[in-house]
Design a protein around this motif. Structure first.
Motif: not given
Length: 245
Positions: A59-66, A109-114, A133-136
């Motif tokens: 959910i975090f990547p969707f929200t931040s990139m949006f 990068v964000q998802a990899s660090i998280a 998980v990274l792919l999703i």
């Protein structure tokens, strides 16, 4: 559409982002800090952390990139940069794909660090592997970019662009199964969640948490996320108008 023009757009956007150090710091650190907070909220119920923390990684990547994409594209529109770009041989899809690739790279990068912090320091436990998980996470980030590109056309100020978040993101978070299982929701709410892409991201993450290998349901969820991304990207392209001389 030209690959060279798309990559040039990607490079331009990444250069702009690279100079905005505060945004980079927030994008990279906030998800990890929130996961750490969640870990210590559920310090005595790590099973709950494993479930909710895993979904939040999608959910975090969707929200931040949006948020980032909608504001960035709005600035392009308001400043007149978009009109100047569209007066060149640059195709609308070159512009949109360039943005999507640039912010997908930032999201990776964000998802990899998280993920590294969640698995390495916070002891997140899943049956599936971190690569899935990274792919999703990257898939939901691309969807967030495409959604931000589309919604930026309906805002006139950055404040208005930010106001789309409660309208678009919050209902999806409430109905995706993060707070309450979808199976226990009323039929109208289940039907509403079926047209919300984060529901499929949450389900895909749940599959990773339950099964050691990618399942048919997971691949189907990723396909649906891709279709949502394509639809919103085409919708974003339709909002761009090339100025006639």
């Amino acid at each position: 559409m030209s690959i060279s023009l798309t990559l040039a757009t990607t490079a331009r956007v990444l250069t702009q982002v690279r100079h905005d150090r505060r945004t980079i710091a927030l994008v990279i650190t906030v998800p990890s800090l929130l996961l750490a907070l969640l870990r210590y909220i559920f310090v005595d119920r790590l099973d709950i952390f494993d479930q909710i923390g895993l979904m939040l990684l999608g959910i975090f990547p969707f929200t931040s990139m949006f948020l980032i994409t909608s504001v960035a594209m709005l600035r392009e529109r308001v400043s007149g940069t978009l009109e100047r770009l569209l007066s060149t041989p640059l195709h609308k899809l070159d512009l949109l794909f360039g943005y999507a690739i640039a912010f997908a790279a930032l999201a990776a990068v964000q998802a990899s660090i998280a993920c590294a912090i969640a698995y390495g320091l916070l002891d997140l436990r899943t049956q599936g592997n971190i690569a899935t998980v990274l792919l999703i996470a990257v898939s939901t980030a691309i969807l967030g970019c495409c959604t931000g590109l589309l919604t930026s056309a309906f805002a006139r100020t950055e404040f208005q662009a930010l106001q789309f978040m409660p309208a678009i993101v919050f209902p999806q978070i409430l109905l995706c199964g993060l707070i309450w299982p979808r199976a226990d929701m009323s039929t109208p709410l289940q039907l509403a969640s079926d047209i919300m892409p984060l529901r499929y991201a949450a389900e895909a993450m749940s599959e990773v948490g339950t099964f050691p290998l990618p399942t048919t349901t997971l691949w189907l969820d990723l396909l649906i996320l891709a279709l949502f991304a394509i639809a919103t990207l085409l919708g974003g392209a339709a909002t761009l108008r090339r100025q006639s001389n």
